[in-house]
Design a protein around this motif. Structure first.
Motif, PDB file in Angstrom:
ATOM      1  N   ASN A  75       1.020  -9.196   0.213  1.00 36.46           N
ATOM      2  CA  ASN A  75       2.201  -8.346   0.111  1.00 36.46           C
ATOM      3  C   ASN A  75       3.231  -8.714   1.186  1.00 36.46           C
ATOM      4  O   ASN A  75       4.441  -8.739   0.937  1.00 36.46           O
ATOM      5  CB  ASN A  75       1.787  -6.880   0.215  1.00 36.46           C
ATOM      6  CG  ASN A  75       2.968  -5.923   0.183  1.00 36.46           C
ATOM      7  OD1 ASN A  75       3.209  -5.219   1.160  1.00 36.46           O
ATOM      8  ND2 ASN A  75       3.702  -5.887  -0.916  1.00 36.46           N
ATOM      9  N   ASP A  80       4.257  -8.753  -5.199  1.00 35.52           N
ATOM     10  CA  ASP A  80       3.896  -7.427  -5.714  1.00 35.52           C
ATOM     11  C   ASP A  80       2.387  -7.468  -5.979  1.00 35.52           C
ATOM     12  O   ASP A  80       1.934  -8.145  -6.898  1.00 35.52           O
ATOM     13  CB  ASP A  80       4.675  -7.151  -7.006  1.00 35.52           C
ATOM     14  CG  ASP A  80       4.469  -5.735  -7.528  1.00 35.52           C
ATOM     15  OD1 ASP A  80       3.396  -5.157  -7.267  1.00 35.52           O
ATOM     16  OD2 ASP A  80       5.368  -5.222  -8.204  1.00 35.52           O
ATOM     17  N   ARG A 101       5.320  -2.004  -3.329  1.00 32.10           N
ATOM     18  CA  ARG A 101       4.874  -3.272  -3.935  1.00 32.10           C
ATOM     19  C   ARG A 101       3.439  -3.620  -3.538  1.00 32.10           C
ATOM     20  O   ARG A 101       3.039  -4.767  -3.588  1.00 32.10           O
ATOM     21  CB  ARG A 101       5.831  -4.408  -3.548  1.00 32.10           C
ATOM     22  CG  ARG A 101       7.211  -4.225  -4.172  1.00 32.10           C
ATOM     23  CD  ARG A 101       8.230  -5.195  -3.561  1.00 32.10           C
ATOM     24  NE  ARG A 101       7.821  -6.588  -3.668  1.00 32.10           N
ATOM     25  CZ  ARG A 101       7.942  -7.328  -4.780  1.00 32.10           C
ATOM     26  NH1 ARG A 101       8.453  -6.790  -5.872  1.00 32.10           N
ATOM     27  NH2 ARG A 101       7.569  -8.591  -4.781  1.00 32.10           N
ATOM     28  N   LEU A 102       2.688  -2.603  -3.147  1.00 32.31           N
ATOM     29  CA  LEU A 102       1.280  -2.788  -2.798  1.00 32.31           C
ATOM     30  C   LEU A 102       0.504  -1.553  -3.226  1.00 32.31           C
ATOM     31  O   LEU A 102       0.746  -0.447  -2.727  1.00 32.31           O
ATOM     32  CB  LEU A 102       1.127  -3.006  -1.285  1.00 32.31           C
ATOM     33  CG  LEU A 102      -0.315  -3.119  -0.748  1.00 32.31           C
ATOM     34  CD1 LEU A 102      -1.031  -4.335  -1.343  1.00 32.31           C
ATOM     35  CD2 LEU A 102      -0.324  -3.194   0.775  1.00 32.31           C
TER      36      LEU A 102
END
Length: 254
Positions: A75, A80, A101-102
């Motif tokens: 990440n 993503d 995005r994690l």
């Protein structure tokens, strides 16, 4: 050893007979392996993501992610990332690091994911744990179904030939004041690690059991699954795989 607690008694699901569902969910697993070389692991992820030439917006699945340390690094590289693992305790810990995005989910690798990914990474010998050999093929098919049309998958497995040739039969590893007595052996197509230790006046016994899959075994499984093996590497610097010398068996497929 017969008078030691059976790790299966600690499994949450009484119908399950998988060793990893109990061992990976204990704090002792993370204590024993706390000194793993994560710098080397990050170098591998730098190299493999560069090799795959993934776009900046690529969606990556870290399959069997544990507490998510490698997902977090991926990440940080800008991807993503979804980390997936069967251990509820590990995922609960990993979720503390989530962002837009994690993400982390409890997931059985034998089942396809709801989403499709540009890359699926199965790192550090997190394959071949199942009692039923058919589950290895099921897992490969699930990975295949979870990839986008142009997606890549990577399995980073031990090089069985090198491991068996250099197997340390017995050792004691002391971590955080706990003496882990470890025995290793190869029998009936599996590599076993028996782990005995005492903590707070209680005796513990766990077994790790991994199918000793060779490159040829993987090639047969992939052929059956309709998977195309693109490349093989023998270490985290992506050097060529040599059966008798390489530390790892790293396979890239789609």
């Amino acid at each position: 050893m017969s008078d030691l607690p059976n790790p299966k008694s600690q499994i949450k699901n009484p119908e399950s007979q998988n060793w990893f569902e109990s061992w990976f969910d204990t704090p002792y697993y993370h204590i024993l392996y706390k000194d793993r070389d994560y710098t080397e692991a990050q170098l591998f992820m730098d190299n493999i993501t560069n090799y795959l030439n993934l776009p900046e917006e690529a969606k990556i699945l870290d399959l069997a992610c544990g507490k998510g340390r490698h997902s977090i690094y991926l990440n940080q590289l800008g991807f993503d990332v979804t980390g997936a693992d069967l251990s509820e305790n590990s995922i609960a810990e990993a979720k503390k690091s989530e962002n837009e995005r994690l993400h982390f989910v409890v997931h059985d690798m034998r089942k396809p994911c709801d989403e499709k990914y540009d890359a699926i990474l199965n790192l550090f010998t997190s394959f071949g744990y199942f009692e039923n050999d058919a589950d290895n093929l099921t897992t490969l098919k699930a990975i295949q179904e979870s990839l986008t049309e142009y997606g890549f998958a990577v399995i980073d497995f031990m090089n069985v030939h090198q491991v068996i040739a250099n197997l340390v039969a017995e050792e004691v590893k002391t971590v955080d004041g706990i003496d882990f007595k470890i025995k290793r052996f190869h029998i009936d197509g599996y590599i076993y690690k028996e782990i005995d230790f005492e903590d707070k006046g209680q005796q513990f016994h766990f077994t790790e059991k991994v199918r000793a899959l060779t490159l040829e075994d993987f090639e047969n499984l992939m052929e059956e699954a309709g998977i195309y093996l693109l490349d093989t590497f023998g270490d985290y610097k992506l050097k060529k795989f040599h059966k008798s010398e390489s530390e790892r068996l790293i396979m890239v497929f789609k």
